[in-house]
Design a protein around this motif. Structure first.
Motif, mmCIF file in Angstrom:
data_model
loop_
_atom_site.group_PDB
_atom_site.id
_atom_site.type_symbol
_atom_site.label_atom_id
_atom_site.label_comp_id
_atom_site.label_asym_id
_atom_site.label_seq_id
_atom_site.Cartn_x
_atom_site.Cartn_y
_atom_site.Cartn_z
ATOM 1 N N ASN A 1 0.861 -1.189 0.000
ATOM 2 C CA ASN A 1 0.000 0.000 0.000
ATOM 3 C C ASN A 1 0.891 1.231 0.000
ATOM 4 O O ASN A 1 0.947 1.987 0.974
ATOM 5 N N LEU A 2 1.600 1.446 -1.105
ATOM 6 C CA LEU A 2 2.579 2.526 -1.189
ATOM 7 C C LEU A 2 1.894 3.881 -1.276
ATOM 8 O O LEU A 2 0.860 4.034 -1.934
ATOM 9 N N ASP A 3 2.509 4.886 -0.605
ATOM 10 C CA ASP A 3 1.990 6.240 -0.773
ATOM 11 C C ASP A 3 2.722 6.917 -1.931
ATOM 12 O O ASP A 3 3.643 6.358 -2.520
ATOM 13 N N GLU A 4 2.330 8.138 -2.236
ATOM 14 C CA GLU A 4 2.840 8.810 -3.434
ATOM 15 C C GLU A 4 4.338 9.101 -3.359
ATOM 16 O O GLU A 4 5.009 9.180 -4.388
ATOM 17 N N THR A 5 4.878 9.223 -2.151
ATOM 18 C CA THR A 5 6.312 9.483 -2.029
ATOM 19 C C THR A 5 7.142 8.222 -2.228
ATOM 20 O O THR A 5 8.369 8.303 -2.297
ATOM 21 N N GLU A 6 6.479 7.061 -2.313
ATOM 22 C CA GLU A 6 7.187 5.794 -2.473
ATOM 23 C C GLU A 6 7.025 5.206 -3.866
ATOM 24 O O GLU A 6 7.261 4.022 -4.081
ATOM 25 N N ALA A 7 6.635 6.042 -4.815
ATOM 26 C CA ALA A 7 6.446 5.576 -6.184
ATOM 27 C C ALA A 7 7.730 4.937 -6.704
ATOM 28 O O ALA A 7 8.819 5.485 -6.541
ATOM 29 N N GLY A 8 7.607 3.757 -7.295
ATOM 30 C CA GLY A 8 8.773 3.075 -7.835
ATOM 31 C C GLY A 8 9.459 2.140 -6.862
ATOM 32 O O GLY A 8 10.414 1.450 -7.228
ATOM 33 N N LEU A 9 8.995 2.096 -5.604
ATOM 34 C CA LEU A 9 9.601 1.207 -4.624
ATOM 35 C C LEU A 9 9.317 -0.247 -5.000
ATOM 36 O O LEU A 9 8.205 -0.606 -5.375
ATOM 37 N N ILE A 10 10.332 -1.090 -4.899
ATOM 38 C CA ILE A 10 10.172 -2.520 -5.147
ATOM 39 C C ILE A 10 10.693 -3.295 -3.946
ATOM 40 O O ILE A 10 11.478 -2.776 -3.158
ATOM 41 N N SER A 11 10.240 -4.537 -3.809
ATOM 42 C CA SER A 11 10.644 -5.369 -2.690
ATOM 43 C C SER A 11 10.946 -6.774 -3.186
ATOM 44 O O SER A 11 10.252 -7.282 -4.079
ATOM 45 N N ARG A 12 11.974 -7.410 -2.590
ATOM 46 C CA ARG A 12 12.267 -8.809 -2.882
ATOM 47 C C ARG A 12 13.100 -9.409 -1.770
ATOM 48 O O ARG A 12 13.690 -8.691 -0.951
ATOM 49 N N TRP A 13 13.136 -10.729 -1.750
ATOM 50 C CA TRP A 13 13.876 -11.471 -0.739
ATOM 51 C C TRP A 13 15.299 -11.738 -1.215
ATOM 52 O O TRP A 13 15.523 -12.032 -2.391
ATOM 53 N N PHE A 14 16.261 -11.621 -0.298
ATOM 54 C CA PHE A 14 17.656 -11.947 -0.569
ATOM 55 C C PHE A 14 18.158 -12.896 0.516
ATOM 56 O O PHE A 14 17.806 -12.739 1.697
ATOM 57 N N SER A 15 18.999 -13.852 0.141
ATOM 58 C CA SER A 15 19.675 -14.656 1.152
ATOM 59 C C SER A 15 20.621 -13.756 1.935
ATOM 60 O O SER A 15 21.006 -12.671 1.476
ATOM 61 N N GLU A 16 21.038 -14.217 3.111
ATOM 62 C CA GLU A 16 21.949 -13.416 3.916
ATOM 63 C C GLU A 16 23.265 -13.169 3.176
ATOM 64 O O GLU A 16 23.818 -12.065 3.210
ATOM 65 N N ALA A 17 23.751 -14.186 2.479
ATOM 66 C CA ALA A 17 24.993 -14.019 1.707
ATOM 67 C C ALA A 17 24.814 -12.985 0.599
ATOM 68 O O ALA A 17 25.728 -12.194 0.322
ATOM 69 N N GLU A 18 23.640 -12.963 -0.020
ATOM 70 C CA GLU A 18 23.385 -11.987 -1.079
ATOM 71 C C GLU A 18 23.324 -10.566 -0.530
ATOM 72 O O GLU A 18 23.750 -9.618 -1.205
ATOM 73 N N VAL A 19 22.813 -10.407 0.690
ATOM 74 C CA VAL A 19 22.774 -9.076 1.307
ATOM 75 C C VAL A 19 24.190 -8.550 1.506
ATOM 76 O O VAL A 19 24.491 -7.385 1.190
ATOM 77 N N TRP A 20 25.076 -9.392 2.003
ATOM 78 C CA TRP A 20 26.455 -8.961 2.181
ATOM 79 C C TRP A 20 27.121 -8.662 0.840
ATOM 80 O O TRP A 20 27.961 -7.761 0.743
ATOM 81 N N GLN A 21 26.706 -9.375 -0.209
ATOM 82 C CA GLN A 21 27.244 -9.084 -1.536
ATOM 83 C C GLN A 21 26.751 -7.728 -2.036
ATOM 84 O O GLN A 21 27.503 -6.964 -2.647
ATOM 85 N N LEU A 22 25.485 -7.414 -1.759
ATOM 86 C CA LEU A 22 24.954 -6.092 -2.118
ATOM 87 C C LEU A 22 25.755 -4.988 -1.436
ATOM 88 O O LEU A 22 26.053 -3.949 -2.042
ATOM 89 N N ILE A 23 26.104 -5.202 -0.174
ATOM 90 C CA ILE A 23 26.901 -4.214 0.552
ATOM 91 C C ILE A 23 28.273 -4.072 -0.087
ATOM 92 O O ILE A 23 28.767 -2.962 -0.304
ATOM 93 N N ALA A 24 28.900 -5.204 -0.416
ATOM 94 C CA ALA A 24 30.233 -5.173 -1.031
ATOM 95 C C ALA A 24 30.214 -4.474 -2.379
ATOM 96 O O ALA A 24 31.185 -3.805 -2.760
ATOM 97 N N GLU A 25 29.117 -4.595 -3.109
ATOM 98 C CA GLU A 25 28.999 -3.996 -4.438
ATOM 99 C C GLU A 25 28.550 -2.540 -4.397
ATOM 100 O O GLU A 25 28.432 -1.895 -5.432
ATOM 101 N N GLY A 26 28.264 -2.006 -3.212
ATOM 102 C CA GLY A 26 27.816 -0.625 -3.100
ATOM 103 C C GLY A 26 26.369 -0.418 -3.500
ATOM 104 O O GLY A 26 25.967 0.705 -3.792
ATOM 105 N N ARG A 27 25.563 -1.484 -3.450
ATOM 106 C CA ARG A 27 24.145 -1.385 -3.806
ATOM 107 C C ARG A 27 23.258 -1.335 -2.572
ATOM 108 O O ARG A 27 22.049 -1.207 -2.678
ATOM 109 N N PHE A 28 23.874 -1.439 -1.402
ATOM 110 C CA PHE A 28 23.172 -1.395 -0.117
ATOM 111 C C PHE A 28 24.020 -0.474 0.758
ATOM 112 O O PHE A 28 25.005 -0.892 1.354
ATOM 113 N N LYS A 29 23.644 0.810 0.810
ATOM 114 C CA LYS A 29 24.481 1.811 1.478
ATOM 115 C C LYS A 29 23.789 2.521 2.624
ATOM 116 O O LYS A 29 24.357 3.456 3.189
#
Length: 203
Positions: free
Chosen positions: A144-172
């Motif tokens: 139930n996104l509001d207008e300020t959250e237009a374009g927001l997406i959500s998905r599941w990541f394994s714990e290892a994938e989360v740390w990879q996102l951090i290493a790649e600068g995609r989770f800051k």
């Protein structure tokens, strides 16, 4: 050998002698304070006032549900944990706020919510803090996104994938990474499942 003791510190080492609001909107107030230090030195301090927010760590199947959205101040899209505040209800209960933000951004409902701690977002210039809550026993639903959250997406990541996102600068997002540290501490302190423990709050 003689031991030196530190002098007693005053209750407030820096106090405001005057305050000027220079800007305000529904999300924040920016003010400038003339200050006086306990040793008599005068100064100026710029401060941003914002209500506390709730940050949710949705954990399931050995991984996390993250959200990605465009963050205008840094001109980019990044992954982070669901989070937010209610500007019209700044004193909202953190548990209710966390449940609301989780459902709004991901469509998930948590069977159990465990408080992990309270932190400050950037206390060098802002008084905003945030409550970190671990969400488990998740069931899916509609966002139930509001207008300020237009374009927001959500998905599941394994714990290892989360740390990879951090290493790649995609989770800051610093609050999200701090919340991840609180999650790891909580898991280390409890046996088997990260949501077991006396602090668990159930629906």
């Amino acid at each position: 050998m003689q031991t030196k003791t530190s002098p007693a510190q005053p209750e407030h080492e820096l106090v405001a002698t005057s305050t000027t609001v220079v800007y305000t909107n529904r999300w924040m107030t920016v003010r400038e304070d003339k200050t006086l230090r306990h040793d008599g030195v005068e100064g100026v301090y710029g401060l941003v006032e914002k209500p506390d927010f709730a940050l949710v760590v949705p954990y399931a199947d050995g991984g996390f549900h993250l959200v990605e959205q465009y963050r205008y101040p840094v001109q980019g899209r990044y992954w982070e944990f669901p989070q937010g505040s209610w500007e019209d209800k700044p004193e909202a209960d953190p548990l209710a706020l966390a449940r609301g933000e989780l459902a709004e951004e991901t469509g998930l409902t948590a069977g159990a919510m465990t408080p992990l701690g309270h932190l400050f977002a950037a206390y060098g210039f802002c008084n905003q803090g945030f409550h970190v809550l671990l969400a488990t026993d998740l069931t899916t639903g509609e966002t139930n996104l509001d207008e300020t959250e237009a374009g927001l997406i959500s998905r599941w990541f394994s714990e290892a994938e989360v740390w990879q996102l951090i290493a790649e600068g995609r989770f800051k997002d610093a609050p999200s990474i701090a919340a991840l540290a609180l999650f790891q501490r909580h898991r280390a302190e409890h046996s088997e499942q990260p949501h077991t423990g006396t602090s668990q709050l159930t629906a």
